[in-house]
Design an enzyme around this catalytic site. Structure first.
Site, short mmCIF file in Angstrom:
data_model
loop_
_atom_site.label_atom_id
_atom_site.label_comp_id
_atom_site.label_asym_id
_atom_site.label_seq_id
_atom_site.Cartn_x
_atom_site.Cartn_y
_atom_site.Cartn_z
N GLU A 190 33.02 7.48 -2.32
CA GLU A 190 34.44 7.84 -2.29
C GLU A 190 34.75 8.93 -3.31
O GLU A 190 35.46 9.90 -3.02
CB GLU A 190 35.29 6.60 -2.63
CG GLU A 190 35.10 5.40 -1.72
CD GLU A 190 33.99 4.44 -2.20
OE1 GLU A 190 32.93 4.94 -2.64
OE2 GLU A 190 34.19 3.23 -2.11
N SER B 262 -10.08 -3.22 11.90
CA SER B 262 -8.71 -2.89 12.32
C SER B 262 -8.37 -1.42 12.08
O SER B 262 -7.21 -1.03 12.14
CB SER B 262 -7.72 -3.78 11.59
OG SER B 262 -7.83 -3.60 10.20
N ARG C 199 7.43 2.31 3.39
CA ARG C 199 7.08 1.85 2.03
C ARG C 199 7.99 2.49 1.01
O ARG C 199 8.50 1.83 0.10
CB ARG C 199 5.64 2.22 1.69
CG ARG C 199 4.62 1.33 2.33
CD ARG C 199 3.23 1.70 1.81
NE ARG C 199 2.21 0.95 2.51
CZ ARG C 199 0.91 1.18 2.40
NH1 ARG C 199 0.47 2.17 1.61
NH2 ARG C 199 0.04 0.45 3.05
N ASP D 265 -9.60 -4.68 2.04
CA ASP D 265 -9.28 -3.25 2.15
C ASP D 265 -9.19 -2.54 0.80
O ASP D 265 -9.18 -1.32 0.75
CB ASP D 265 -7.94 -3.05 2.87
CG ASP D 265 -7.97 -3.55 4.30
OD1 ASP D 265 -9.06 -3.95 4.76
OD2 ASP D 265 -6.90 -3.58 4.95
N LEU E 22 -1.36 0.55 -1.64
CA LEU E 22 -0.01 0.15 -1.23
C LEU E 22 1.10 0.98 -1.87
O LEU E 22 2.23 0.53 -1.99
CB LEU E 22 0.24 -1.34 -1.50
CG LEU E 22 -0.65 -2.33 -0.76
CD1 LEU E 22 -0.26 -3.76 -1.11
CD2 LEU E 22 -0.54 -2.14 0.75
N ARG F 136 2.68 7.11 -0.12
CA ARG F 136 2.11 8.47 -0.24
C ARG F 136 2.76 9.37 0.79
O ARG F 136 2.14 9.90 1.69
CB ARG F 136 0.60 8.41 -0.09
CG ARG F 136 -0.02 7.59 -1.20
CD ARG F 136 -1.52 7.55 -1.16
NE ARG F 136 -2.08 6.90 -0.01
CZ ARG F 136 -2.14 5.57 0.15
NH1 ARG F 136 -1.61 4.77 -0.76
NH2 ARG F 136 -2.70 5.05 1.21
N SER G 284 -3.10 -17.12 -4.03
CA SER G 284 -3.00 -18.50 -4.53
C SER G 284 -3.85 -18.77 -5.76
O SER G 284 -3.41 -19.36 -6.73
CB SER G 284 -3.41 -19.49 -3.44
OG SER G 284 -2.51 -19.43 -2.39
N GLY H 203 -1.62 -9.86 6.85
CA GLY H 203 -2.35 -10.24 8.04
C GLY H 203 -1.69 -11.48 8.66
O GLY H 203 -0.60 -11.89 8.24
N LEU I 209 -0.44 -14.60 6.26
CA LEU I 209 0.78 -14.41 5.49
C LEU I 209 1.98 -14.22 6.41
O LEU I 209 3.06 -14.79 6.17
CB LEU I 209 0.61 -13.20 4.56
CG LEU I 209 1.67 -13.05 3.48
CD1 LEU I 209 1.76 -14.29 2.61
CD2 LEU I 209 1.40 -11.82 2.62
C1 AOF Z 1 27.53 2.21 -4.68
N1 AOF Z 1 27.88 3.35 -4.07
O1 AOF Z 1 29.25 4.60 -2.90
C2 AOF Z 1 29.88 2.40 -3.39
C3 AOF Z 1 29.51 1.19 -4.03
O2 AOF Z 1 26.89 -0.28 -10.52
P1 AOF Z 1 27.78 0.59 -9.73
O3 AOF Z 1 28.98 1.07 -10.49
O4 AOF Z 1 27.04 1.76 -9.10
O5 AOF Z 1 28.39 -0.31 -8.55
C4 AOF Z 1 27.63 -0.73 -7.47
C5 AOF Z 1 28.50 -1.57 -6.54
O6 AOF Z 1 29.68 -0.88 -6.17
C6 AOF Z 1 27.80 -1.88 -5.23
O7 AOF Z 1 27.02 -3.03 -5.33
C7 AOF Z 1 28.97 -2.09 -4.28
O8 AOF Z 1 29.43 -3.42 -4.38
C8 AOF Z 1 30.06 -1.17 -4.81
N2 AOF Z 1 30.30 0.08 -4.01
N3 AOF Z 1 28.32 1.15 -4.65
O9 AOF Z 1 26.48 2.13 -5.27
C9 AOF Z 1 29.00 3.51 -3.43
N4 AOF Z 1 31.04 2.55 -2.75
ZN ZN Z 2 32.93 2.35 -5.87
#
Ligand code: AOF
Ligand code: ZN
Length: 375
Positions: free
Chosen positions: A58, A179, A195, A211, A215, A218, A233, A306, A309
Site C-alpha cells: 500500500e 531414478s 526450491r 544421492d 538441496l 541453483r 531417525s 522418497g 517420507l
Molecule cells: C507485508 N507486506 O505489503 C503488507 C503486509 O513486519 P512487517 O511490518 O513487515 O509486517 C508484516 C505483516 O503486515 C504481515 O504479516 C501482514 O499481516 C501485514 N501486511 N505485510 O509484509 C505488505 N500489506
Molecule cells: Zn501494512
C-alpha cells in the site's frame, strides 16, 4: 447501504494480484501483496511488497503515485490483502492510507494473522472510508497466492508441497533404485525454482545417503536458500555429506528420534546443524517436526522425499499440495517404488480427494498440481 464492487474494481484487483507476484521468493515469512491506486478507472500508482522488512504494498503504491507527481487524495486503493494496523518492521498501513486521504479501499483477502484479522479495515471504516472486501475469483486468487502465509498464520506450521517425478505407470524408481532422470530437464529446472521459492526443502535419510544431494536452489534468480531438512531417525547423516559440508551456504535441520546415538546428535550440532528430536510413529514425528519448523518461522516446505517420507507426510495429513511430473516412460516391476508408501487409506472412501487439479506441459512431461487442502 454497502456500495457495489464493479467489473472495473475486479480488473484493478487482478492487476494488483499480478504485481504481488513480484515478491515471490523474497518476502517470506511475510505475505505476497500488491496494490493499485486508481482514480476514475485510471491507475495513478502501483506497488508491491518487494522484500522482507521493506515497504508494504500500500505504501509503495502511495510513494509511486507521488513520484509521478500525483496526489492520492480521494482515490481508490486496491490491495490484495487487508491493510495492516500494527507496528512491525514497518509502520501501520492504516496510518499511511489516512494520511494520504484515500477515499475508498477495495480488499481481495482478509489477513488471518492474530495481529490483523479485520483490525485495519475496521479502523478505516471508523474513519469514514468506504471499505469493500470482495468475494469471487479475485478473493480466491488472493488466498491462493498466500497459502503458505495463511497456513502458518492459522496453525503455525509450514505449507507442504510434495514434489515427485513418476513414470506413466506410477513408479518413481526402478526395482534396482535407479531414478536418474525420470522427468526432463525443463521439469528439473522448474523444481529448482520451487526450491528457491520455499523456506525449506525436505528429504529422508535414504535419499540423503543414496544421492548425497546439496538441496540448494541453483537457479540464477535465487535470492535466498531454503533450510535443508533431513528426516534421519538415527542421526546417520555423515559429517562428510554434501549437506553437512555446505552448511555455510544454506541452513541444515536434522529430524532425529530420541533413541538416536547422543554422540551422533552432538557431532551434527557441532557441525552447525539444527537437530530437532521428535518421538512417536512416523506420522507423529512429521507433525512434531513441522510444528517446530513453523515455530522457527518457516512457512513453506518442499517435500522431495522418497515413498517412505511422502507416505509418512500423507498419513499425517500434512501434504497441502502435490506437484507431479508424469514422464512419458513406463518402468514396470513389482518392486519399483510408487510415489507414496506409509499406511495409506483403508478404502477408496477413505482416500484423500483433491480439492482442485491443474495441469500443464513441461516439455515432454505432464505437470499436475493437485491441491489437497486450502488455507
Ligand atoms: C507485508 N507486506 O505489503 C503488507 C503486509 O513486519 P512487517 O511490518 O513487515 O509486517 C508484516 C505483516 O503486515 C504481515 O504479516 C501482514 O499481516 C501485514 N501486511 N505485510 O509484509 C505488505 N500489506
Ligand atoms: Zn501494512
Amino acid at each position: 447501504m454497502s456500495a457495489v464492487v464493479t467489473a472495473q474494481d475486479r480488473l484493478q484487483l487482478q492487476r494488483a494480484l499480478e504485481l504481488a507476484e513480484g515478491g515471490r521468493g523474497r518476502v517470506s515469512p511475510n505475505p505476497l501483496v500488491g496494490a493499485i491506486l486508481a482514480r476514475q478507472g485510471e491507475v495513478i500508482g502501483e506497488g508491491f511488497h518487494a522484500e522482507l522488512g521493506g515497504l508494504h504494498a500500500e505504501v509503495a503504491a502511495i510513494h509511486e503515485c507521488r513520484a509521478r507527481g500525483l496526489d492520492p487524495a480521494g482515490s481508490t486503493l486496491y490491495v490484495t490483502l487487508e491493510p495492516c494496523a500494527h507496528h512491525g518492521r514497518q509502520p501501520p498501513c492504516t496510518e499511511a492510507i489516512l494520511e494520504a486521504r484515500i477515499a475508498r479501499v477495495v480488499i481481495a483477502s482478509e489477513d488471518p494473522s492474530e495481529k490483523a484479522s479485520g483490525r485495519g479495515p475496521g479502523i478505516l471504516r471508523d474513519e469514514g472510508l468506504e471499505v469493500e472486501v470482495v468475494g469471487g475469483p479475485e478473493a480466491a486468487a488472493a488466498r491462493l497466492l498466500n497459502q503458505a502465509f495463511r497456513k502458518h498464520a492459522r496453525i503455525g506450521r509450514p505449507l507442504v508441497i510434495a514434489k515427485s517425478a513418476l513414470s506413466l505407470d506410477g513408479r518413481v524408481a526402478t526395482t534396482g533404485g535407479d531414478s536418474r532422470w525420470i522427468s526432463g530437464e525443463a521439469s528439473r529446472r522448474l523444481a529448482h525454482r520451487w526450491r528457491a521459492e520455499s523456506d525449506a526443502v525436505c528429504v529422508g535419510i535414504g535419499t540423503a545417503l543414496a544421492d548425497d544431494p546439496l538441496l540448494t536452489a541453483r537457479e540464477p534468480g535465487a535470492v535466498r536458500q531454503p533450510t535443508r531438512v533431513v528426516f534421519d531417525s538415527e542421526a546417520r547423516l555423515p559429517l562428510s555429506s554434501k549437506l553437512v559440508e555446505s552448511i555455510d551456504a544454506a541452513p541444515l535441520a536434522v529430524i532425529a528420534r530420541p533413541a538416536a546415538p547422543a554422540e551422533r546428535i552432538e557431532a551434527l550440532k557441532a557441525s552447525g546443524a539444527l537437530v530437532i528430536v521428535c518421538d512417536g510413529d512416523p506420522a507423529g514425528r512429521v507433525a512434531g517436526a513441522l510444528a517446530e519448523l513453523g515455530r522457527r518461522g518457516l512457512t513453506s516446505l518442499l517435500l522431495e522425499g522418497g515413498p517412505t517420507l511422502t507416505g509418512a507426510f500423507l498419513d499425517a495429513s500434512e501434504v497441502d499440495e502435490l506437484r507431479l511430473f508424469v514422464a512419458p516412460i513406463v518402468i514396470g516391476g513389482a518392486g519399483a517404488s510408487p510415489v507414496a508408501g506409509g499406511t495409506g487409506a483403508a478404502t477408496i472412501t477413505d482416500a484423500t480427494r483433491a480439492l482442485a487439479m491443474e495441469w500443464e506441459r513441461s516439455d515432454g512431461d505432464l505437470l499436475i498440481r493437485a491441491r489437497l487442502r486450502e488455507w
